[in-house]
Motif scaffolding. Structure first.
Motif, PDB file in Angstrom:
ATOM      1  N   LEU A 235     -13.374 -37.818  84.891  1.00  0.00           N
ATOM      2  CA  LEU A 235     -13.929 -38.116  85.872  1.00  0.00           C
ATOM      3  C   LEU A 235     -15.237 -38.002  86.314  1.00  0.00           C
ATOM      4  O   LEU A 235     -15.815 -37.010  86.142  1.00  0.00           O
ATOM      5  CB  LEU A 235     -13.597 -37.388  86.845  1.00  0.00           C
ATOM      6  N   GLN A 236     -15.847 -37.919  87.851  1.00  0.00           N
ATOM      7  CA  GLN A 236     -17.008 -37.891  87.830  1.00  0.00           C
ATOM      8  C   GLN A 236     -17.166 -36.919  89.720  1.00  0.00           C
ATOM      9  O   GLN A 236     -16.768 -37.830  90.422  1.00  0.00           O
ATOM     10  CB  GLN A 236     -18.011 -38.497  87.381  1.00  0.00           C
ATOM     11  N   ALA A 237     -18.082 -36.091  89.203  1.00  0.00           N
ATOM     12  CA  ALA A 237     -18.103 -35.301  91.210  1.00  0.00           C
ATOM     13  C   ALA A 237     -20.151 -35.681  90.856  1.00  0.00           C
ATOM     14  O   ALA A 237     -21.324 -34.873  90.449  1.00  0.00           O
ATOM     15  CB  ALA A 237     -18.261 -33.838  90.474  1.00  0.00           C
ATOM     16  N   GLY A 238     -20.463 -36.857  91.466  1.00  0.00           N
ATOM     17  CA  GLY A 238     -21.728 -36.986  92.233  1.00  0.00           C
ATOM     18  C   GLY A 238     -22.076 -38.351  90.981  1.00  0.00           C
ATOM     19  O   GLY A 238     -22.556 -37.641  89.826  1.00  0.00           O
ATOM     20  N   ASN A 239     -21.771 -39.857  91.509  1.00  0.00           N
ATOM     21  CA  ASN A 239     -22.020 -40.425  90.974  1.00  0.00           C
ATOM     22  C   ASN A 239     -23.809 -40.458  90.671  1.00  0.00           C
ATOM     23  O   ASN A 239     -24.695 -40.360  91.685  1.00  0.00           O
ATOM     24  CB  ASN A 239     -21.986 -42.082  91.693  1.00  0.00           C
ATOM     25  N   ALA A 293     -21.360 -29.443  84.188  1.00  0.00           N
ATOM     26  CA  ALA A 293     -22.530 -29.415  85.000  1.00  0.00           C
ATOM     27  C   ALA A 293     -23.893 -28.520  85.244  1.00  0.00           C
ATOM     28  O   ALA A 293     -24.091 -28.645  83.530  1.00  0.00           O
ATOM     29  CB  ALA A 293     -21.779 -27.999  86.137  1.00  0.00           C
ATOM     30  N   ASP A 294     -25.308 -28.862  85.539  1.00  0.00           N
ATOM     31  CA  ASP A 294     -26.133 -28.921  84.998  1.00  0.00           C
ATOM     32  C   ASP A 294     -27.087 -27.672  85.994  1.00  0.00           C
ATOM     33  O   ASP A 294     -26.684 -27.588  86.877  1.00  0.00           O
ATOM     34  CB  ASP A 294     -27.653 -29.919  85.186  1.00  0.00           C
ATOM     35  N   GLY A 295     -28.370 -26.338  84.580  1.00  0.00           N
ATOM     36  CA  GLY A 295     -28.324 -25.568  85.283  1.00  0.00           C
ATOM     37  C   GLY A 295     -30.095 -26.301  86.445  1.00  0.00           C
ATOM     38  O   GLY A 295     -30.421 -26.854  87.616  1.00  0.00           O
TER      39      GLY A 295
HETATM   40  C1  LIG Z   1     -27.857 -35.781  84.790  1.00  0.00           C
HETATM   41  C2  LIG Z   1     -26.808 -36.339  83.730  1.00  0.00           C
HETATM   42  C3  LIG Z   1     -25.783 -36.337  82.181  1.00  0.00           C
HETATM   43  C4  LIG Z   1     -26.893 -35.657  81.785  1.00  0.00           C
HETATM   44  O1  LIG Z   1     -27.154 -34.383  81.644  1.00  0.00           O
HETATM   45  P1  LIG Z   1     -28.804 -33.664  80.648  1.00  0.00           P
HETATM   46  O2  LIG Z   1     -28.393 -32.974  81.725  1.00  0.00           O
HETATM   47  O3  LIG Z   1     -29.695 -34.592  81.422  1.00  0.00           O
HETATM   48  O4  LIG Z   1     -28.567 -34.014  79.694  1.00  0.00           O
HETATM   49  C5  LIG Z   1     -24.752 -36.403  82.470  1.00  0.00           C
HETATM   50  N1  LIG Z   1     -23.802 -36.894  83.912  1.00  0.00           N
HETATM   51  C6  LIG Z   1     -24.934 -36.971  84.801  1.00  0.00           C
HETATM   52  C7  LIG Z   1     -23.789 -37.711  86.237  1.00  0.00           C
HETATM   53  C8  LIG Z   1     -25.755 -36.773  85.087  1.00  0.00           C
HETATM   54  O5  LIG Z   1     -26.095 -36.735  86.140  1.00  0.00           O
END
Ligand SMILES: *Cc1c(COP(=O)(O)O)cnc(C)c1O
Length: 467
Positions: A235-239, A293-295
Motif C-alpha cells: 500500500l502507499q501513504a502518499g501517491n 520512509a525517507d529522511g
Molecule cells: C521517492 C519515492 C520513492 C523512492 O525513494 P528514494 O529515496 O528516491 O529511493 C518510493 N516511493 C515513493 C512514494 C516516493 O515518493
C-alpha cells in the motif's frame, strides 16, 4: 613515512582544506536563495573543465576545493532552497548538515556496535523516536538505508521471508525454485521502486495482482483482490503524483485477519502521521507489518537517509542475515542486523540531529507547513485559471495545462526561467505538471513567485504555440 603520508598528515595538521571548504560552503549558503533554481547554460558549459585526465601528481586539498567552488557550485540545482518542487525532495536542515560534517570527521562505520558505539546508540534512539512519531507498535525495529528504494526492498524481503517461513520454506537456503506460490498485490499506482523491489526479489512484476484505485489514486477496498496467508500486499501513504493515501483502516484490518503481510510505502507521506492535523490520513497504517520512509524527503535531512521499519524484528533480521568468522556481535543492538549493507555511513547522526533540532512540535509544524504551502499554491494557480487535477490532501499538486507538447514546453520554460523547478508525469494517462512542496525553506513569497512564473510560462508558451 612515505611522501604521500607526509602530504596527508600536513593536510590533517593545517586544516587549510577544511577551512577552504567551510568558506566555500558558507559562501554558497549565503548566496543560494538568490540563485536561479536551475543552473544556466554558462554554468553547464563550465563543467567541461572537469573533462581532464587523472592528474599525474595530486592536487592540494585547497586547490580541489577551489575547483569545486569555482566550476562545480554554479552547476548545482538549488534543491536546498524554497522553489525546487521536483520529485519529492526536502532541503537539508542546516543543523543536520553541520552534524553530518562533524560525523564525517569521525568517519564512523555503522556496521557493528563495537565499531561505532555512538552510531549504534543514535540508531536505537532514532528507532524509538521514529516509532513514536509515526505511532507504530513498541516492538518496531529500524534499518537505516540509503533511501526508499532500498527500504521498500528490505520491507518486502522481510515479508517474503515471513510468508514463506510460515509454510516451512526457508527462502534464504532454498531460493525460489520449487517454492510454494507467493502472491503480490499492489496498488495500480504503486511507485516504480516497488516494481523494482519485486523484480529484485525474484517475485516477478508480471505476477503482480493490481489493486484498482479511485480518481485520487487510492486503492479501492471494495475492489481489492481477496487476501490470504500467501499474500504480500503493498500500500502507499502518499501517491507520488497526487499525494493520496490508501484507506489503511479497512484494508489493514482485513489483511491481518487473512494473515497477509502489508508493506506501506510512505516515502514522504508516512510523515503525515507526525502531524496532529494530518495524522487522520494514515489512520490504520500502524496495523501493517512493515513501512518505509525517507529522511531526505519530508523530514528534510541531507540525502541518503531511508528507513525501513518492521514490527517483526525476526523476519527483517532473517531476511538481512549474514555472518562471517570475523564478525563479532556484542550483546547490544547491532545495526547491521536490519540492513542489507555491512559497511555504511552513520546516517543516524543526521537523522538524530534533524529530529533533535525539530522536536515533536517542530516536526508537526514542518509537515503542516508543507501542506499549507501546497494549499496556497493550489489557490493561487486556481485563481489564475489553472486546472488542479487532485485534492490537496498533503503536499502534492497536479496541474493540467493541456496536451503533451504544451505541458513539456511549460516545464522547460519554468526550469529555464530559474524561478522554480517542476517536473512532469502522467496522471491517468494525461500529461501533467507535478508540484511537490517538500522543503522547510518554502515561504509564502516563494509560492507567490512560483505561481507568477506559471502565469508567465503560460503566456510565453501559448504565444509560441499560436505563433
Ligand atoms: C521517492 C519515492 C520513492 C523512492 O525513494 P528514494 O529515496 O528516491 O529511493 C518510493 N516511493 C515513493 C512514494 C516516493 O515518493
Amino acid at each position: 613515512m612515505s611522501d604521500l603520508q607526509s602530504r596527508i598528515f600536513a593536510e590533517l595538521r593545517d586544516k587549510a582544506a577544511f577551512e577552504a571548504a567551510q568558506a566555500a560552503a558558507f559562501d554558497y549558503l549565503d548566496t543560494m536563495l538568490a540563485r536561479p533554481v536551475a543552473p544556466g547554460p554558462d554554468a553547464i558549459a563550465r563543467l567541461a573543465s572537469f573533462d581532464e585526465p587523472l592528474p599525474e601528481h595530486g592536487m592540494a586539498g585547497t586547490e580541489l576545493i577551489a575547483r569545486l567552488h569555482r566550476d562545480g557550485a554554479p552547476a548545482t540545482v538549488t534543491t536546498a532552497g524554497g522553489r525546487h518542487f521536483g520529485l519529492v525532495t526536502g532541503a537539508a536542515i542546516p543543523a543536520a548538515v553541520a552534524a553530518r560534517w562533524l560525523g564525517d570527521a569521525w568517519d564512523q562505520n555503522a556496521v557493528l556496535y563495537r565499531l561505532s558505539p555512538i552510531a549504534a546508540k543514535l540508531e536505537s534512539v532514532c528507532e524509538r523516536w521514529l516509532a513514536q512519531a509515526f505511532g507504530l507498535p513498541d516492538e518496531t525495529v529500524l534499518g537505516l538505508v540509503s533511501g526508499s528504494s532500498t527500504a521498500i526492498f528490505c520491507g518486502l524481503a522481510a515479508g517474503r521471508q515471513h510468508l514463506f517461513g510460515k509454510r516451512g520454506w526457508d527462502v534464504n537456503a532454498r531460493g525460489l525454485n520449487g517454492a510454494p506460490p507467493l502472491r503480490v498485490v499492489a496498488s495500480a499506482h504503486a511507485h516504480s521502486t516497488v516494481l523494482k523491489a519485486v523484480a529484485l526479489l525474484g517475485l516477478g512484476t508480471d505476477s503482480i495482482e493490481w489493486a484498482e484505485v479511485d480518481d485520487q489514486g487510492r486503492v479501492r477496498p471494495d475492489r481489492l483482490p481477496a487476501l490470504d496467508p500467501s499474500t504480500l500486499l503493498i500500500l502507499q501513504a502518499g501517491n507520488v503524483n497526487g499525494g493520496g493515501f490508501d484507506p489503511f483502516d479497512p484494508i489493514c484490518g482485513c489483511a491481518r485477519d487473512a494473515g497477509a503481510w502489508v508493506h506501506v510505502d510512505g516515502a514522504f507521506g508516512l510523515w503525515a502521521a507526525a502531524s496532529g492535523r494530518l495524522a487522520h490520513l494514515t489512520r490504520g497504517m500502524e496495523r501493517a507489518d512493515s513501512w518505509s520512509a525517507d529522511g531526505h524527503k519530508t523530514l528534510n535531512t541531507p540525502y541518503g537517509v531511508g528507513m525501513v521499519l518492521c514490527r517483526r524484528p525476526a523476519a527483517l533480521a532473517a531476511a538481512m542475515q549474514m555472518s562471517a568468522s570475523y564478525i563479532t556481535l556484542s550483546d547490544q543492538r547491532e545495526p547491521m542486523t536490519y540492513t542489507p549493507e555491512m559497511s555504511r555511513p552513520a546516517r543516524a547522526i543526521e537523522t538524530w540531529a534533524t529530529l533533535a533540532f525539530l522536536g515533536r512540535e517542530g516536526l508537526d509544524s514542518l509537515v503542516w507547513q508543507l501542506h499549507e504551502r501546497a494549499v496556497q499554491m493550489a489557490g493561487a494557480l486556481g485563481e489564475a485559471g489553472f486546472v488542479i487535477a487532485n485534492d490537496i490532501v498533503f503536499n502534492q499538486l497536479i496541474v493540467e495545462v493541456g496536451d503533451e507538447r504544451t505541458t513539456r514546453a511549460m516545464i522547460a520554460w519554468l526550469q529555464d526561467s530559474g524561478e522554480c523547478w517542476v517536473g512532469g508525469a502522467t496522471w491517468f494517462g494525461r500529461p501533467i505538471i507535478r508540484v511537490s512542496i517538500c522543503s522547510w525553506a518554502t515561504t509564502r513569497d516563494d509560492i507567490a513567485r512560483a505561481a507568477a512564473a506559471f502565469v508567465a510560462a503560460r503566456a510565453a508558451v501559448l504565444e509560441s504555440v499560436t505563433a
